[in-house]
Design an enzyme around this catalytic site. Structure first.
Site, PDB file in Angstrom:
ATOM      1  N   TYR A  58    -117.661 -12.686  12.123  1.00  0.00           N
ATOM      2  CA  TYR A  58    -116.436 -13.075  12.815  1.00  0.00           C
ATOM      3  C   TYR A  58    -116.630 -14.365  13.594  1.00  0.00           C
ATOM      4  CZ  TYR A  58    -118.252 -11.487  17.340  1.00  0.00           C
ATOM      5  OH  TYR A  58    -118.997 -11.341  18.482  1.00  0.00           O
ATOM      6  N   CYS A  59    -115.489 -15.007  13.878  1.00  0.00           N
ATOM      7  CA  CYS A  59    -115.456 -16.180  14.748  1.00  0.00           C
ATOM      8  C   CYS A  59    -114.256 -16.006  15.677  1.00  0.00           C
ATOM      9  CB  CYS A  59    -115.385 -17.475  13.926  1.00  0.00           C
ATOM     10  SG  CYS A  59    -113.881 -17.627  12.949  1.00  0.00           S
ATOM     11  N   ARG A  60    -113.643 -17.105  16.097  1.00  0.00           N
ATOM     12  CA  ARG A  60    -112.507 -16.999  17.006  1.00  0.00           C
ATOM     13  C   ARG A  60    -111.266 -16.485  16.289  1.00  0.00           C
ATOM     14  NH1 ARG A  60    -108.200 -19.906  18.911  1.00  0.00           N
ATOM     15  NH2 ARG A  60    -108.538 -21.515  17.356  1.00  0.00           N
ATOM     16  N   ILE A 109    -111.952 -12.765  16.615  1.00  0.00           N
ATOM     17  CA  ILE A 109    -112.042 -12.031  17.881  1.00  0.00           C
ATOM     18  C   ILE A 109    -110.733 -12.123  18.663  1.00  0.00           C
ATOM     19  CG2 ILE A 109    -113.008 -13.863  19.323  1.00  0.00           C
ATOM     20  CD1 ILE A 109    -115.003 -11.657  20.394  1.00  0.00           C
TER      21      ILE A 109
END
Length: 103
Positions: free
Chosen positions: A64-66, A93
């Site tokens: 995951y990232c932003r 996220i």
């Protein structure tokens, strides 16, 4: 492979061969990280690839990232490096409903 928040969470909970991978920057991680995630910044370029190559390719990676863009790129890189199971958290996220810890 892109997974919805619900599918990613459900699959992760049932997976005993899983690793959660955060590919955001250190500044972003300072604002909170999913518990037990390992952090490798995708912006490290070759350093990112070097770190990935140290990981166990037999594990299932939940990435995951932003918002889901960089983690999608990371999954593609991981597939090229021989990782068979890299799952991207669609929405990142920003849409995560689970726990976040602050380091």
């Amino acid at each position: 492979m892109n997974l919805s928040q619900n599918d990613w969470t459900k699959q992760l909970e049932e997976d005993n061969n899983s690793v959660v991978l955060d590919v955001r920057t250190q500044n972003e991680v300072n604002g909170g990280i999913i518990p037990n995630a390992i952090h490798i910044d995708i912006y490290k370029g070759q350093g990112f690839i070097d770190e990935l190559n140290k990981l166990d390719k037999s594990k299932n990676y939940y990435v995951y990232c932003r918002s889901g863009g960089r983690s999608g790129q990371a999954c593609a890189v991981m597939n090229q490096l021989g990782f068979e199971n890299a799952f991207n958290l669609s929405g990142g996220i920003l849409e995560w409903k689970g726990d976040v810890i602050h380091q």
